[in-house]
Motif scaffolding. Structure first.
Motif, PDB file in Angstrom:
ATOM      1  N   PRO A 112      75.371  76.491  74.713  1.00 37.75           N
ATOM      2  CA  PRO A 112      76.589  76.027  74.020  1.00 37.75           C
ATOM      3  C   PRO A 112      76.973  76.980  72.896  1.00 37.75           C
ATOM      4  CG  PRO A 112      75.065  74.207  74.387  1.00 37.75           C
ATOM      5  CD  PRO A 112      74.334  75.457  74.778  1.00 37.75           C
ATOM      6  N   GLY A 113      78.220  77.314  72.846  1.00 34.52           N
ATOM      7  CA  GLY A 113      78.721  78.258  71.854  1.00 34.52           C
ATOM      8  C   GLY A 113      78.689  79.698  72.306  1.00 34.52           C
ATOM      9  N   LYS A 114      77.956  80.011  73.366  1.00 33.36           N
ATOM     10  CA  LYS A 114      77.877  81.380  73.875  1.00 33.36           C
ATOM     11  C   LYS A 114      78.516  81.527  75.254  1.00 33.36           C
ATOM     12  CE  LYS A 114      73.553  82.530  71.488  1.00 33.36           C
ATOM     13  NZ  LYS A 114      72.161  83.038  71.683  1.00 33.36           N
ATOM     14  N   ALA A 115      78.921  80.414  75.861  1.00 26.50           N
ATOM     15  CA  ALA A 115      79.412  80.447  77.240  1.00 26.50           C
ATOM     16  C   ALA A 115      80.850  80.949  77.301  1.00 26.50           C
ATOM     17  CB  ALA A 115      79.296  79.061  77.876  1.00 26.50           C
ATOM     18  N   THR A 116      81.047  82.184  76.862  1.00 31.73           N
ATOM     19  CA  THR A 116      82.351  82.813  76.986  1.00 31.73           C
ATOM     20  C   THR A 116      82.560  83.234  78.438  1.00 31.73           C
ATOM     21  OG1 THR A 116      81.430  84.980  76.474  1.00 31.73           O
ATOM     22  CG2 THR A 116      82.186  83.637  74.611  1.00 31.73           C
ATOM     23  N   PRO A 117      83.815  83.485  78.838  1.00 27.26           N
ATOM     24  CA  PRO A 117      84.034  83.938  80.219  1.00 27.26           C
ATOM     25  C   PRO A 117      83.206  85.164  80.581  1.00 27.26           C
ATOM     26  CG  PRO A 117      86.115  83.300  79.229  1.00 27.26           C
ATOM     27  CD  PRO A 117      85.095  83.225  78.138  1.00 27.26           C
ATOM     28  N   ALA A 118      83.061  86.114  79.622  1.00 26.64           N
ATOM     29  CA  ALA A 118      82.270  87.315  79.917  1.00 26.64           C
ATOM     30  C   ALA A 118      80.796  86.960  80.122  1.00 26.64           C
ATOM     31  CB  ALA A 118      82.416  88.321  78.774  1.00 26.64           C
ATOM     32  N   ASN A 119      80.242  86.081  79.271  1.00 25.61           N
ATOM     33  CA  ASN A 119      78.837  85.687  79.417  1.00 25.61           C
ATOM     34  C   ASN A 119      78.615  84.891  80.702  1.00 25.61           C
ATOM     35  OD1 ASN A 119      77.965  86.943  77.114  1.00 25.61           O
ATOM     36  ND2 ASN A 119      78.057  85.112  75.823  1.00 25.61           N
TER      37      ASN A 119
END
Length: 624
Positions: A112-119
């Protein structure tokens, strides 16, 4: 036990086989084990309905579920998998470390908080790499397939939204055209109201013109509205189907106890489906299980939380095992390791345990199982040896119960042998046989039994008398009497191998007779008198001298009189060479009892005599 571990135990045990095995419960029963083999499950009391919610008794380690009791460590399937784990090497190789690092990297990118589209894209590209490792069993590849399928469904939903936007624009255009067509005829001047017929004719022409101008627009408007509704339904169905497939994979991973993959899959699920709906579309039984154990409906978040809880519980179990093993408390240590294994068989905390430590647990469990088996077969000398070995192996092993069972059996057996010795001295043959039988049943492998039996027979000449009676009964072919008095003759022939062989043959034959009598009786109880008679008849042809079998056969002959009479007539005609008539009677017998063996064999035999070159049937000798 808290609801979450309880649910984990329930779901894990749901996949186990209800078969008997002894794994870690090394404490035997205080009394001699029964002759029949116990089962791993216990049926509910009469009239008690099973509950769909599991209830665990921490004291007895019994899980009550759906009206039956399950010992969480007493499963043959669990024993096999646990022993395989105890013998497996520790997962500390470079490959294992790379695999765990890769899973941690995927989990971290989806946190949570890191699940960007790139990640999310990076984590998705890592899944095929994780699937290449043998321990993964291609589960990461299954997650990648589910994510890709969901993305495809979402792309279809976006295309459907664009189509709906286009249709919505077209709908507005047709509504505008319809209003324009309606207003176009308002400026045309109506005829004078004094001319009523002209007014009606004008209104009619206006209506027809308006309908003709509006028809294309209204038709296209209806078509556009229908297409919009259809596309909306397709969009919802596509998303729902993708969710169900993804959730099915989540539940499957959870039941397989692949909790690291459960966490990865649940985080991918939240990244793909951003509508906030995480409810699981599962059956009513599973919903009840989740709701009544956790107090909440089943959701993706529930699975994620349970997976984290399972990993924490297994990690603490491993720590407890290591501490207890260092303290040489192997009984408790083996139980804690088994509980952790039951929860998280594939977790790194269990896989990285050194093989030497696991082998110490295996040695203890094997000795504990051997102790239970020795008590089951009443081999108390072997059981006592194992108890002494277990006391040295495990400081916390409680030897009071097995030693109590051993001492009780030894004392009671000695009492019966003393009574048998006194009965031999006084010439009380009945008491002697009764006490010897009781001593044998309590401790069959008692070293003192054979010694005392030999002395008793020598002092009272009972052994010689028994041998003489055996020879007399063999000459008379009175095998029934030998069978009824078998314990006496078994003891009398202990030192005579040739007579032991004769006695063994008689007892084997009588066992077949008793089996046939029991089978015939059970068949007759179900109303199949003809089948019972055929079973008794087949054994009678081999052992015609047994009175009990003869009496049963006579009774069954009366109950199946028509069938027996028909079959006897067919056999008699066959012996006289009247093939056609005999075949007709055999067919009649088969009609009376379609499952008849004698009738079928007679028909095949006679048909083989009539047309042997076409059928190739053998021609067995007609029965007596």
């Amino acid at each position: 036990m808290t609801p979450r571990p309880l649910l984990l135990f329930a779901l894990c045990l749901a996949t186990a086989l209800p078969t008997r095995a002894q794994v870690l419960d090394a404490t035997p029963q205080p009394a001699p084990a029964p002759a029949s083999e116990p089962t791993a499950t216990t049926p509910p009391p009469p009239g008690e309905k099973g509950s769909p919610v599991p209830v665990l008794d921490p004291g007895s380690e019994l899980l009550t579920w759906n009206g039956r009791n399950w010992n969480i460590n007493n499963q043959r399937l669990f024993q096999a998998r646990f022993e395989k784990y105890l013998n497996a090497p520790e997962g500390t190789t470079a490959e294992d470390q790379e695999y765990q690092s890769l899973l941690r990297a995927i989990t971290d990118k989806l946190a949570p908080g890191k699940a960007t589209p790139a990640n999310v894209d990076d984590a998705f590209r890592m899944l095929p790499r994780a699937a290449a490792y043998e321990i993964d069993a291609h589960l990461s590849e299954s997650i990648a397939d589910a994510v890709y399928t969901s993305w495809q469904a979402m792309r279809n939903a976006q295309r459907i939204e664009k189509a709906n936007a286009s249709l919505e624009q077209e709908r507005k255009s047709h509504e505008w055209n319809t209003r324009i067509a309606t207003d176009a005829n308002r400026n045309e001047r109506a005829p004078s109201r004094t001319n009523e017929e002209a007014t009606k004719d004008w209104a009619k022409r206006q209506q027809l013109r308006r309908d003709a101008e509006m028809l294309p627009y209204t038709t296209r408007l209806a078509e556009a509205l229908a297409a919009i509704k259809l596309n909306q339904a397709k969009k919802e169905l596509s998303e729902l189907q993708a969710k169900i497939e993804f959730q099915t994979l989540l539940v499957q991973l959870f039941v397989q106890r692949r909790f690291q993959h459960v966490i990865i899959a649940s985080r991918f699920y939240r990244a793909v489906f951003t509508d906030g709906d995480s409810s699981l579309h599962v059956g009513s039984d599973t919903k009840d299980l989740f709701a009544k154990t956790t107090g909440n409906p089943p959701t993706v978040n529930t699975l994620d939380a349970l997976a984290h809880e399972a990993m924490r519980d297994a990690r603490e179990g491993v720590k407890a095992f290591q501490y207890l093993a260092d303290a040489n408390e192997m009984e408790s240590a083996s139980k804690r390791l088994a509980e952790a294994f039951l929860i998280g068989e594939y977790l790194p905390d269990l896989r990285t345990l050194p093989r030497e430590r696991k082998r110490a647990t295996l040695l203890f469990t094997q000795q504990a199982n051997q102790l239970i088996n020795a008590l089951d077969v009443k081999d108390y000398a072997r059981a006592e040896t194992l108890v002494r070995e277990l006391e040295k192996t495990a400081r916390d092993f409680d030897a009071s119960r097995p030693l109590a069972a051993i001492e009780t059996a030894r004392t009671v057996s000695a009492m019966h042998l003393a009574k048998a010795r006194n009965a031999a001295v006084s010439g009380d043959r009945t008491t002697l046989e009764t006490e010897l039988k009781a001593a044998t049943e309590i401790w069959p492998r008692n070293p003192a039994l054979q010694e005392i039996s030999g002395r008793i027979f020598d002092s009272a000449d009972i052994q010689q008398q028994a041998l003489a009676d055996l020879e007399r009964l063999l000459t008379q072919q009175n095998y029934r009497q030998i069978f009824d008095d078998k314990l006496r003759f078994i003891a009398a022939t202990a030192l005579y191998p040739d007579r032991q062989e004769k006695l063994r043959q008689v007892l084997n034959d009588m066992a077949q007779i008793e089996t046939a009598i029991l089978r015939s009786t059970e068949i007759a109880k179900h109303g199949d008198a003809a089948g019972a008679w055929e079973t008794a008849e087949a054994t009678f042809l081999r052992f015609p001298q047994d009175n009990k079998l003869n009496q049963l056969r006579a009774n069954l002959t009366t109950e199946a009189a028509d069938f027996v009479r028909t079959l006897r007539t067919a056999q008699s005609l066959e012996e006289k060479g009247e093939t056609g008539s005999s075949l007709a009677w055999y067919l009649k017998a088969q009609k009376l009892y379609p499952a008849t063996t004698y009738g079928r064999e007679g028909i095949e035999r006679l048909v083989g005599q009539i047309i042997p070159e076409e059928t190739g049937l053998e021609q067995p000798t007609p029965p007596r």
